[in-house]
Design a protein around this motif. Structure first.
Motif, PDB file in Angstrom:
ATOM      1  N   MET A   1       4.492  21.877   7.563  1.00 14.85           N
ATOM      2  CA  MET A   1       6.043  21.895   7.547  1.00 14.85           C
ATOM      3  C   MET A   1       6.654  21.685   9.031  1.00 14.85           C
ATOM      4  O   MET A   1       6.447  22.699   9.569  1.00 14.85           O
ATOM      5  CB  MET A   1       6.387  23.124   6.725  1.00 14.85           C
ATOM      6  N   SER A   2       7.306  20.689   9.018  1.00 15.60           N
ATOM      7  CA  SER A   2       8.022  20.601  10.228  1.00 15.60           C
ATOM      8  C   SER A   2       9.175  21.600  10.554  1.00 15.60           C
ATOM      9  O   SER A   2       9.478  22.178   9.826  1.00 15.60           O
ATOM     10  CB  SER A   2       8.424  19.137  10.479  1.00 15.60           C
ATOM     11  N   GLY A   3       9.469  21.472  11.920  1.00 13.95           N
ATOM     12  CA  GLY A   3      10.411  22.672  12.144  1.00 13.95           C
ATOM     13  C   GLY A   3      11.716  22.437  11.541  1.00 13.95           C
ATOM     14  O   GLY A   3      12.512  23.158  10.954  1.00 13.95           O
ATOM     15  N   ASN A   4      12.218  21.060  11.291  1.00 16.74           N
ATOM     16  CA  ASN A   4      13.427  20.518  10.728  1.00 16.74           C
ATOM     17  C   ASN A   4      13.321  21.065   9.016  1.00 16.74           C
ATOM     18  O   ASN A   4      14.371  21.369   8.563  1.00 16.74           O
ATOM     19  CB  ASN A   4      13.477  19.198  10.984  1.00 16.74           C
ATOM     20  N   GLU A   5      12.206  20.676   8.595  1.00 15.15           N
ATOM     21  CA  GLU A   5      12.120  20.968   7.353  1.00 15.15           C
ATOM     22  C   GLU A   5      11.918  22.601   6.897  1.00 15.15           C
ATOM     23  O   GLU A   5      12.793  23.009   5.881  1.00 15.15           O
ATOM     24  CB  GLU A   5      10.663  20.583   6.529  1.00 15.15           C
ATOM     25  N   HIS A   6      11.513  23.401   7.928  1.00 19.51           N
ATOM     26  CA  HIS A   6      11.614  24.768   7.784  1.00 19.51           C
ATOM     27  C   HIS A   6      13.208  25.157   7.907  1.00 19.51           C
ATOM     28  O   HIS A   6      13.603  26.029   7.159  1.00 19.51           O
ATOM     29  CB  HIS A   6      10.722  25.390   8.914  1.00 19.51           C
ATOM     30  N   GLU A   7      13.818  24.694   8.741  1.00 23.51           N
ATOM     31  CA  GLU A   7      14.984  24.912   9.116  1.00 23.51           C
ATOM     32  C   GLU A   7      16.044  24.735   7.758  1.00 23.51           C
ATOM     33  O   GLU A   7      16.950  25.596   7.347  1.00 23.51           O
ATOM     34  CB  GLU A   7      15.601  24.386  10.192  1.00 23.51           C
ATOM     35  N   LYS A   8      15.902  23.394   7.497  1.00 16.90           N
ATOM     36  CA  LYS A   8      16.596  23.041   6.163  1.00 16.90           C
ATOM     37  C   LYS A   8      16.408  23.906   5.049  1.00 16.90           C
ATOM     38  O   LYS A   8      17.453  24.228   4.070  1.00 16.90           O
ATOM     39  CB  LYS A   8      16.207  21.602   5.955  1.00 16.90           C
ATOM     40  N   LEU A   9      15.035  24.318   4.717  1.00 14.11           N
ATOM     41  CA  LEU A   9      14.689  25.139   3.675  1.00 14.11           C
ATOM     42  C   LEU A   9      15.253  26.630   3.692  1.00 14.11           C
ATOM     43  O   LEU A   9      16.043  27.096   3.013  1.00 14.11           O
ATOM     44  CB  LEU A   9      13.030  25.568   3.590  1.00 14.11           C
ATOM     45  N   GLN A  10      15.333  27.121   5.062  1.00  8.21           N
ATOM     46  CA  GLN A  10      15.904  28.428   5.356  1.00  8.21           C
ATOM     47  C   GLN A  10      17.558  28.326   5.146  1.00  8.21           C
ATOM     48  O   GLN A  10      18.176  29.154   4.593  1.00  8.21           O
ATOM     49  CB  GLN A  10      15.692  28.784   6.786  1.00  8.21           C
TER      50      GLN A  10
ATOM     51  N   GLU B   1       5.205  27.551   2.157  1.00 12.24           N
ATOM     52  CA  GLU B   1       3.505  27.446   1.805  1.00 12.24           C
ATOM     53  C   GLU B   1       3.208  26.740   0.723  1.00 12.24           C
ATOM     54  O   GLU B   1       2.468  25.963   0.537  1.00 12.24           O
ATOM     55  CB  GLU B   1       3.022  28.831   1.809  1.00 12.24           C
ATOM     56  N   ILE B   2       4.182  27.140  -0.180  1.00 10.73           N
ATOM     57  CA  ILE B   2       4.161  26.130  -1.735  1.00 10.73           C
ATOM     58  C   ILE B   2       4.309  24.890  -1.581  1.00 10.73           C
ATOM     59  O   ILE B   2       3.837  24.242  -2.295  1.00 10.73           O
ATOM     60  CB  ILE B   2       4.981  27.061  -2.809  1.00 10.73           C
ATOM     61  N   MET B   3       5.513  24.721  -0.777  1.00  5.20           N
ATOM     62  CA  MET B   3       5.950  23.127  -0.675  1.00  5.20           C
ATOM     63  C   MET B   3       4.531  22.318  -0.076  1.00  5.20           C
ATOM     64  O   MET B   3       4.273  21.371  -0.452  1.00  5.20           O
ATOM     65  CB  MET B   3       7.004  22.898   0.300  1.00  5.20           C
ATOM     66  N   GLN B   4       3.773  22.916   0.927  1.00  5.10           N
ATOM     67  CA  GLN B   4       2.902  22.418   1.553  1.00  5.10           C
ATOM     68  C   GLN B   4       1.589  22.057   0.685  1.00  5.10           C
ATOM     69  O   GLN B   4       1.184  21.105   0.597  1.00  5.10           O
ATOM     70  CB  GLN B   4       2.247  23.275   2.724  1.00  5.10           C
ATOM     71  N   GLU B   5       1.470  22.966  -0.276  1.00  9.00           N
ATOM     72  CA  GLU B   5       0.512  23.081  -1.124  1.00  9.00           C
ATOM     73  C   GLU B   5       0.602  22.174  -1.965  1.00  9.00           C
ATOM     74  O   GLU B   5      -0.270  21.313  -2.402  1.00  9.00           O
ATOM     75  CB  GLU B   5       0.251  24.509  -1.868  1.00  9.00           C
ATOM     76  N   GLN B   6       1.962  21.934  -2.777  1.00  4.57           N
ATOM     77  CA  GLN B   6       2.160  20.886  -3.897  1.00  4.57           C
ATOM     78  C   GLN B   6       2.404  19.409  -3.203  1.00  4.57           C
ATOM     79  O   GLN B   6       2.219  18.609  -3.855  1.00  4.57           O
ATOM     80  CB  GLN B   6       3.415  21.377  -4.665  1.00  4.57           C
ATOM     81  N   LYS B   7       2.711  19.437  -1.805  1.00  2.00           N
ATOM     82  CA  LYS B   7       2.833  18.237  -1.319  1.00  2.00           C
ATOM     83  C   LYS B   7       1.504  17.659  -1.064  1.00  2.00           C
ATOM     84  O   LYS B   7       1.189  16.356  -1.071  1.00  2.00           O
ATOM     85  CB  LYS B   7       3.322  18.251   0.073  1.00  2.00           C
ATOM     86  N   GLY B   8       0.638  18.525  -0.985  1.00  2.00           N
ATOM     87  CA  GLY B   8      -0.926  17.813  -0.780  1.00  2.00           C
ATOM     88  C   GLY B   8      -1.714  17.555  -2.097  1.00  2.00           C
ATOM     89  O   GLY B   8      -2.793  17.223  -1.916  1.00  2.00           O
TER      90      GLY B   8
END
Length: 88
Positions: A1-10, A80-87
Motif C-alpha cells: 500500500m502506497s503512502g497516498n493510499e494509506h493516508e486516504k484510508l486513514q 493489510e486486508i486491502m493488500q491481501e484482497q488486491k493480490g
C-alpha cells in the motif's frame, strides 16, 4: 500500500468516525483508543467497518478486526486486508 493510499484510508476512517461519534475530524488522532478515548460502542464499530468496506469494496469479517484498539490499528489492519484482497 502506497503512502497516498494509506493516508486516504486513514482520512476516510477518521471521517466516518467523526460522523459516528460527533467529533470534528481534527480532534481524532491515530493513537486514540476506539472505546476508551472515542467512546465507540460495538454497534458503531460495526457501522465503521461496514461503511469502510462498502467504500473500498472489501470483504471483511468482524473477527478479522476484533483485535484493533486504536484508530491507527484500524488503518493498519484494513490496509493489510486491502493488500491481501488486491493480490487475489
Amino acid at each position: 500500500m502506497s503512502g497516498n493510499e494509506h493516508e486516504k484510508l486513514q482520512q476516510d476512517i477518521v471521517e466516518v468516525l467523526s460522523i459516528l461519534i460527533g467529533l470534528d475530524p481534527g480532534e481524532i488522532k491515530v493513537q486514540d483508543r476506539l472505546r476508551e478515548d472515542l467512546g465507540l460502542d460495538s454497534l458503531q464499530s460495526m457501522e465503521l467497518l461496514s461503511r469502510i468496506c462498502e467504500k473500498y469494496d472489501l470483504d471483511v469479517e468482524m473477527e478479522d478486526v476484533m483485535e484493533v484498539e486504536t484508530v491507527g490499528d484500524v488503518v493498519a489492519r484494513l490496509g493489510e486486508i486491502m493488500q491481501e484482497q488486491k493480490g487475489r
